[in-house]
Write a protein that holds these residues in place. Structure first.
Motif, PDB file in Angstrom:
ATOM      1  N   GLU A 184       0.818  -1.209   0.000  1.00  0.00           N
ATOM      2  CA  GLU A 184       0.000   0.000   0.000  1.00  0.00           C
ATOM      3  C   GLU A 184       0.854   1.261   0.000  1.00  0.00           C
ATOM      4  O   GLU A 184       0.572   2.214  -0.702  1.00  0.00           O
ATOM      5  CB  GLU A 184      -0.918   0.002   1.236  1.00  0.00           C
ATOM      6  CG  GLU A 184      -2.140  -0.891   1.105  1.00  0.00           C
ATOM      7  CD  GLU A 184      -3.131  -0.363   0.081  1.00  0.00           C
ATOM      8  OE1 GLU A 184      -3.252   0.869  -0.047  1.00  0.00           O
ATOM      9  OE2 GLU A 184      -3.774  -1.174  -0.595  1.00  0.00           O
ATOM     10  N   ARG A 185       1.929   1.268   0.813  1.00  0.00           N
ATOM     11  CA  ARG A 185       2.727   2.478   0.982  1.00  0.00           C
ATOM     12  C   ARG A 185       4.186   2.286   0.558  1.00  0.00           C
ATOM     13  O   ARG A 185       5.028   3.101   0.894  1.00  0.00           O
ATOM     14  CB  ARG A 185       2.695   2.921   2.445  1.00  0.00           C
ATOM     15  CG  ARG A 185       1.341   3.404   2.951  1.00  0.00           C
ATOM     16  CD  ARG A 185       0.929   4.717   2.309  1.00  0.00           C
ATOM     17  NE  ARG A 185      -0.267   5.261   2.891  1.00  0.00           N
ATOM     18  CZ  ARG A 185      -0.283   6.243   3.788  1.00  0.00           C
ATOM     19  NH1 ARG A 185       0.843   6.744   4.224  1.00  0.00           N
ATOM     20  NH2 ARG A 185      -1.427   6.696   4.259  1.00  0.00           N
ATOM     21  N   SER A 186       4.513   1.214  -0.135  1.00  0.00           N
ATOM     22  CA  SER A 186       5.906   0.996  -0.538  1.00  0.00           C
ATOM     23  C   SER A 186       5.955   0.098  -1.760  1.00  0.00           C
ATOM     24  O   SER A 186       4.997  -0.622  -2.061  1.00  0.00           O
ATOM     25  CB  SER A 186       6.732   0.378   0.598  1.00  0.00           C
ATOM     26  OG  SER A 186       6.286  -0.930   0.865  1.00  0.00           O
ATOM     27  N   VAL A 187       7.083   0.144  -2.452  1.00  0.00           N
ATOM     28  CA  VAL A 187       7.343  -0.726  -3.592  1.00  0.00           C
ATOM     29  C   VAL A 187       8.860  -0.795  -3.762  1.00  0.00           C
ATOM     30  O   VAL A 187       9.586   0.134  -3.380  1.00  0.00           O
ATOM     31  CB  VAL A 187       6.675  -0.170  -4.865  1.00  0.00           C
ATOM     32  CG1 VAL A 187       7.368   1.103  -5.330  1.00  0.00           C
ATOM     33  CG2 VAL A 187       6.695  -1.204  -5.985  1.00  0.00           C
ATOM     34  N   GLN A 188       9.334  -1.912  -4.289  1.00  0.00           N
ATOM     35  CA  GLN A 188      10.776  -2.074  -4.540  1.00  0.00           C
ATOM     36  C   GLN A 188      11.044  -1.849  -6.023  1.00  0.00           C
ATOM     37  O   GLN A 188      10.406  -2.451  -6.877  1.00  0.00           O
ATOM     38  CB  GLN A 188      11.260  -3.453  -4.124  1.00  0.00           C
ATOM     39  CG  GLN A 188      12.770  -3.636  -4.355  1.00  0.00           C
ATOM     40  CD  GLN A 188      13.306  -4.882  -3.676  1.00  0.00           C
ATOM     41  OE1 GLN A 188      13.440  -4.926  -2.465  1.00  0.00           O
ATOM     42  NE2 GLN A 188      13.571  -5.901  -4.463  1.00  0.00           N
ATOM     43  N   LEU A 189      12.001  -0.960  -6.305  1.00  0.00           N
ATOM     44  CA  LEU A 189      12.384  -0.638  -7.681  1.00  0.00           C
ATOM     45  C   LEU A 189      13.771  -1.213  -7.961  1.00  0.00           C
ATOM     46  O   LEU A 189      14.705  -1.001  -7.187  1.00  0.00           O
ATOM     47  CB  LEU A 189      12.399   0.881  -7.890  1.00  0.00           C
ATOM     48  CG  LEU A 189      12.870   1.375  -9.260  1.00  0.00           C
ATOM     49  CD1 LEU A 189      11.925   0.920 -10.363  1.00  0.00           C
ATOM     50  CD2 LEU A 189      12.994   2.903  -9.273  1.00  0.00           C
TER      51      LEU A 189
END
Length: 1265
Positions: free
Chosen positions: A604-609
């Motif tokens: 919801e509040r994060s993602v890995q790039l």
């Protein structure tokens, strides 16, 4: 000469010149194994030389055959080479073993036995291949078994589409062509496994019938330890011949697929000759030798275990030459030895032949590898053959023995010039022929005999080697060849040159793309050699590009690109030597943009790039910048989100709700940022209630009865969802009341009306959207609007501290009457008039001082002493100022006066200086007088005793007497009141020198074009009364000092930014500025001798207005004073003045005597000198005339002073001065000459020395000045 030309290539004693008898020598032959293509001719080479020219014959399969009897066979003219046309015929009829014999009357030479075979590419035998069925994970071998061809075919596997099968660690092809699967997979199932055989000579390809593979998955084999499939035996052996390629093979099956490695038992693998192929399954060792024999162990290993296989390698060798027999040239009755040294494994058998026949003569003794030929005679020349063989092959060599009796002959051309470089070896050829072999001797410059030693080496072939040539070795060298039949000599010349050396080598360069790179290469070389400079890039030629500019000693590459990177070599080459130096060019640039952006671990509040870095372009990547675009709220706007270390390629990103994210990455190195990467896929976060409230909440009134509540609104990024609004709360802080509130949409302020004047309020603003409220807001303090103050300060008192400072006290106003935020108290004061009078009241402007905050007193500085002031006070808030207090009047006491308005030095004299000055601009009280102090300053800036004088207030001038001549004085002047002395002004001036005064007396008003004594020049008339108030300049003076030009000025301003400016006369250049704050004089030391300048003094007041004096012209003497320091010394000046006075006295005496007109008896002297040539004569008619009083005012003849200040004689050599004493001879009234006749003889002894003539006073003074 014809013989010499044909023999110039002969350089050894085993070589016979072509014009002398010589047995045959084989020069070209075909290889021992000859495989021919039946579609082409068969060419069997056999060529030889000899004298007479040899004839050729052939044997096939050990039997002579007549070449001419077969029309398809042609022997090339002049050689024994056969050309066999087999096209359209039976090629196999010409297979066999061929040998060629070349013979003449001096012997027979034989070629190797040449085996001729036809290449073959047989068809694959017809066969039917059954499908190969295996369970998944099982091993599999597909047999190729190609037909035997000549030479063996090249094997490869393909499918029906002629695509090669992909080989890897699991699937590999053995050396015999079989295809091995360590374990099969379902994707291995296919019906078109085809083995192809390509035959090199015929360039034909044969194919095997396709093989089908079926992979079952109903009973797959599990994981297992490795097992060796090839070699199939537990142990294996391998025999290899020395010098060929060794290939060892080891293929294993297993699951997982095993890895194969190699070791040599009890030894090391030869890394420089070793290579691994077929994914480590084949070990290759090139150029095998005896040390490669031994045990080699292959190891197949997977996670379940390992297995070994040992291959025993034996190294054998076909016979090979250690040294083949060499030709011999013998003289009659000599004995010769032929040696045939070979090796092999097993040991070869050696056989000797003469002219192709086994040796049987008693004169030839055979001892294994040696033949001794004794007592040879003319006509016993022959060709000997040595044959060495074992089971793996044979080698054979021809060597002739030629019996000749020849005197020495020189084969090296005469008068050759050899050029070598210093410290390198020199080889001087002396190629000769003779039988018996001549003895060689060398001589230098025709006399010095050269022997073998440390410096020289005479080789067997006669060559003289100078091991380390030096310049002293340059010269003529003579070679002498001698045998029992005669002697010959030959001369050559040696020149030793300086070496070519690179003095400045190119240096390593790191250059950004688009910039220029320059490599310098400075070279020294021998001047007699022509150098050629060459630049190379990566050992090849420079690119044909106009960006590359080559100069005599440099290479410049403009607008550098990535392709210019490499090693650049500067090579300077002459005909004798060369030198080179290299440097590497590294081209750096911005990184290439990252690629392959991928989003993982989405929450919801994060993602890995994650991303893949681009090329760093030779500059390491320092960091990555991650940017995002919010296409929902700010489409097209990219914002920096985070920065990641350059060693990482992934990062966890913290996100906000209700944002449509797209990400991109930029890489940064020392050159700069890359272009952005392509955007990632879009990632949308769900809406949520706000995470934060507005910032910078304020409450400020704009009217006495309102309060405006304002805040910094949230951005769309911060809203976290749709429907953003703000809930505003407020209540009075000083009262117990409930909160008032109001919702606000699309605004960032709310006006609350009807508020009391300047009352504190508690304020808070909360953000909310369609998904909920933000966190509880913080309380801020605001105030309603202000109004002007109601009251004025009371009980105002002034306490005067001194003439320039007063302290004011007041009673602060009541806080309620301020009606706003108290800003402070405003004190307004004005000078009404001075106590001395002379001013109209109210001429001065009012001045204001604001004391911030709640103050009750303050200080008023910078007051004018001895003056009357008026003062009042008001209270201030943000709205304005309140009513004024009652006026207070106060007086300031006397103070010290200001500086005198000017100080000028006028009328400088020999021992006196006159000074004038003006009263101060500000007396600050009743002026009581002036104090003048002065002291001498010598040329080294040392100051003398200080004298002090006091003057009354009405005195503004004085004259100082009894000063030292030619001395610099410094003056200090201050005014004073009853409170003391004020600031001092200074001035400097020189007194005149005595010689300078005498010069003016003697020479009149003529001025020197370049004054050499320091003088003071008043450029403006002195000012005797006080100047008007305000920034202004009075007189500006310029005086020449020993170290420069002293500029002094009158300045009536009180500003500090004062500077002296100067520039060349008639120049358009900017003025040069030197700051001189706090003084009224300045020395400029940087002016150039012989130049004219203009000088001015400038000042800047508080309003940044520029005030300037008049421009003053200054000319600097051509010879600086410091070059004639002696002229400023007191003893020298005194001496010169004494001499000047003495000359003046002498002149006066002379004039007095001359005016008397008396006669002087010279009869005795005339009688003593009866020279007929010395007779009195008149000036015009040849007789002496009477001395006339009419000529009293004329200069004496012979003593006339020309305009250039020098004394010259009349053109006549018989000038009367020559007969007088010092040129002072006079004429009597009767024409008699007064003087010594001997004066001419004394003059003759000093011919040309005109200094003996008396100089004029003007000349004397010129020399002093």
């Amino acid at each position: 000469s014809v013989w010499l030309k044909e023999c110039c290539a002969c350089s050894g004693h085993n070589t016979v010149p072509s014009l002398l008898p010589q047995p045959p020598t084989i020069t070209l032959q075909s290889p021992k194994d000859y495989i021919f293509d039946p579609r082409e001719h068969i060419i069997i080479h056999c060529e030889a030389k000899g004298n007479p020219q040899p004839s050729f014959r052939w044997a096939r399969n050990g039997t002579d055959f007549d070449v001419k009897s077969d029309s398809k066979i042609v022997m090339n003219p002049g050689s024994g080479t056969l050309d066999i046309d087999i096209i359209g015929g039976k090629a196999e009829a010409y297979e066999g073993t061929y040998q060629c014999t070349a013979e003449n009357e001096h012997g027979k030479a034989l070629t190797n036995k040449i085996v001729i075979r036809q290449s073959r590419s047989p068809l694959w035998p017809k066969e039917r291949n059954e499908a190969m069925v295996r369970q998944k994970g099982a091993p599999l071998v597909l047999r190729c078994q190609p037909p035997a061809g000549l030479p063996p075919p090249v094997i490869f596997w393909m499918d029906n589409n002629f695509q090669r099968l992909q080989l890897d660690e699991r699937v590999s092809q053995a050396l015999n062509g079989d295809l091995y699967f360590s374990n099969v997979l379902p994707e291995d199932a296919r019906d078109d496994y085809i083995c192809y055989a390509r035959f090199p000579h015929t360039q034909t390809i044969q194919q095997k019938q396709p093989i089908s593979v079926v992979v079952l998955d109903n009973n797959p084999q599990g994981e297992r330890r490795p097992r060796i499939l090839l070699p199939s035996e537990p142990t294996s052996t391998k025999m290899v011949l020395k010098g060929v390629l060794l290939q060892l093979e080891c293929i294993a099956e297993g699951l997982p697929t095993p890895d194969v490695s190699w070791q040599k038992v009890g030894g090391e693998l030869p890394n420089n000759r070793m290579a691994l192929h077929n994914f480590g399954k084949i070990l290759q060792i090139s150029d095998v030798n005896e040390s490669d024999a031994g045990d080699y162990r292959c190891t197949a290993k997977n996670k379940l275990g390992l297995v070994h296989h040992v291959i025993k390698v034996a190294v054998k060798a076909a016979p090979f030459w250690i040294s083949a027999p060499k030709n011999l040239i013998l003289a009659p009755n000599e004995t010769g030895i032929l040696t045939c040294r070979v090796n092999g494994s097993p040991k070869p058998k050696i056989s000797w032949f003469v002219n192709g026949v086994p040796i049987e003569s008693e004169s030839r003794k055979v001892d294994e590898d040696t033949v001794i030929i004794s007592n040879v005679q003319i006509g016993s020349s022959a060709v000997y053959q040595c044959n060495a063989s074992n089971e793996f092959g044979y080698v054979m060599a021809n060597a002739f023995v030629s019996v000749l009796a020849e005197p020495p002959k020189m084969l090296t051309p005469p008068n050759l010039v050899y050029q070598v470089i210093t410290n390198s070896p020199a080889f001087l050829d002396c190629s000769s022929f003779g039988s018996p072999i001549p003895t060689i001797s060398w001589f230098k410059d025709g006399r010095i005999s050269i022997e073998n030693g440390d410096q020289y080496v005479i080789h067997e072939n006669g060559t003289l080697e100078i091991m380390v040539a030096q310049v002293l070795n340059t010269g003529k060298y003579t070679c002498v060849a001698t045998n029992n039949l005669g002697m010959r000599e030959n001369s050559v010349n040696l020149e030793v040159k300086e070496p070519t050396r690179i003095l400045e080598q190119p240096k390593y360069k790191v250059v950004q793309r688009g910039m220029s790179a320059r490599f310098d290469c400075k070279v020294k070389h021998d001047k007699s050699l022509i150098p050629i400079m060459t630049w190379l890039k990566d050992r090849g030629e420079l690119p044909d590009d106009e960006r590359f500019e080559v100069d005599s000693d440099s290479l410049t590459i403009k607008n550098v690109v990535e392709g210019d990177e490499g090693t650049y070599t500067c090579m300077m080459k002459t005909s004798l030597d060369q030198d080179s130096a290299s440097a590497v060019l590294t081209v750096v640039g911005k990184p290439d943009p990252p690629t392959d952006l991928e989003l993982t671990d989405q929450a919801e509040r994060s993602v890995q790039l994650t991303w893949t870095p681009g090329d760093e372009n030779n500059s390491p990547i320092l960091s990555f910048v991650v940017q995002y675009e919010d296409s929902l709220h700010h489409k097209g706007l990219w914002v920096n989100l985070t920065e990641v270390d350059g060693s990482k390629t992934t990062t966890q990103l913290e996100l906000s709700p209700y944002v449509y994210y797209s990400f991109r990455v930029l890489a940064r190195n020392n050159v700069g940022y890359s272009e952005p990467s392509n955007p990632s896929s879009q990632y949308r976060t769900n809406p949520a209630a706000p995470d934060e409230n507005p910032s910078n909440v304020q409450g400020v009134g704009t009217k006495p009865d309102n309060m405006v509540i304002s805040w910094m609104p949230l951005t769309g990024y911060q809203a976290n969802g749709p429907g953003l609004k703000y809930k505003v709360h407020w209540k009075r802080r000083d009262m117990d009341e409930s909160w008032s509130s109001q919702n606000v949409v699309d605004k960032s302020q709310l006006v609350v009306d009807g508020t009391p004047t300047y009352v504190p309020y508690e304020i808070k603003v909360q953000a909310l959207n369609d998904y909920g409220n933000g966190p509880d807001p913080e309380i801020a303090i605001g105030y309603s609007g202000e109004d002007v103050p109601l009251s004025a300060p009371e009980k105002v008192q002034v306490k005067v501290q001194d003439g320039t400072l007063a302290e004011v006290h007041w009673k602060p106003v009541n806080a309620s009457s301020v009606r706003g935020q108290l800003q402070g108290y405003k004190v307004t004061y004005q000078k009404l008039r001075g106590l001395l009078g002379g001013e109209e009241e109210g001429q001065q402007q009012e001045k204001v001082i604001v004391f911030s905050g709640d103050q009750s007193h303050g200080q008023i500085p910078d007051l004018q002493p001895f003056s009357i002031y008026r003062l009042s006070i008001k209270v201030l808030n943000n709205k304005g100022e309140g009513p004024s207090s009652s006026n207070q009047t106060f007086e300031t006491p006397e103070g010290v006066p200001g500086p005198p308005s000017f100080l000028n030095v006028v009328s400088p004299g020999l021992d006196s200086l006159s000074l004038e000055w003006g009263p101060p601009v500000n007396n600050n009280g009743r002026l009581t007088g002036y104090t003048l102090r002065y002291q001498p300053v010598n040329h080294s800036a040392e100051q003398g005793f200080v004298h002090e004088l006091n003057f009354f207030a009405n005195e503004t001038a004085t004259t100082l007497d009894n000063l030292n001549t030619s001395m610099l004085y410094k003056f200090y002047l201050s005014a004073k009141t009853i409170k003391g002395s004020g600031p001092t002004i200074t001035e400097e001036a020189f007194t005149f020198a005595l010689c300078f005064t005498l010069f003016h007396v003697l020479s009149g008003p003529t001025e020197s074009p370049h004054p050499t004594l320091p003088i003071t020049q008043s450029l403006q008339p002195p000012i005797h009364k006080a100047p008007t108030v305000g920034p202004a300049f009075g007189a500006v003076n310029a005086s020449l000092a020993e170290e420069g030009v002293v500029i002094s000025w009158e300045y009536f301003g009180h500003h500090k930014n004062v500077a002296v400016q100067y520039t060349l006369e008639n120049s358009k250049e900017d003025w040069t500025k030197e700051w001189v704050n706090g003084t009224h004089s300045h020395m400029i030391k940087s002016l150039k001798p012989g130049m004219s300048y203009k000088v001015r003094v400038v000042a800047t007041d508080e309003a940044e207005r520029m005030h300037s004096s008049k421009e003053v012209p200054v000319t600097v003497p051509a010879v600086p004073n410091r070059q004639v320091d002696i002229a400023t010394q007191g003893w020298f000046i005194g001496l010169m003045c004494a001499i000047a006075l003495l000359i003046l006295v002498l002149l006066i005496v002379c004039f007095i005597k001359r005016n008397k007109g008396g006669k002087y008896p010279v009869k005795e002297k005339e009688d003593a000198h009866q020279d007929p040539e010395i007779q009195p004569m008149k000036e015009d008619d040849g007789t002496f005339g009477e001395y006339s009083d009419m000529e009293d005012h004329k200069p004496l003849k012979g003593s006339r002073t020309p305009s250039n200040g020098t004394v010259r004689r009349d053109e006549s050599d018989d000038s009367l001065v020559d007969y007088g004493e010092g040129g002072d001879g006079q004429f009597n009234e009767d024409g008699s000459f007064i003087g010594q006749y001997s004066g001419k003889k004394e003059k003759d002894t000093h011919e040309g020395n005109e200094s003996s003539e008396a100089p004029s006073p003007v000349n004397a003074m010129n020399s002093f000045v």
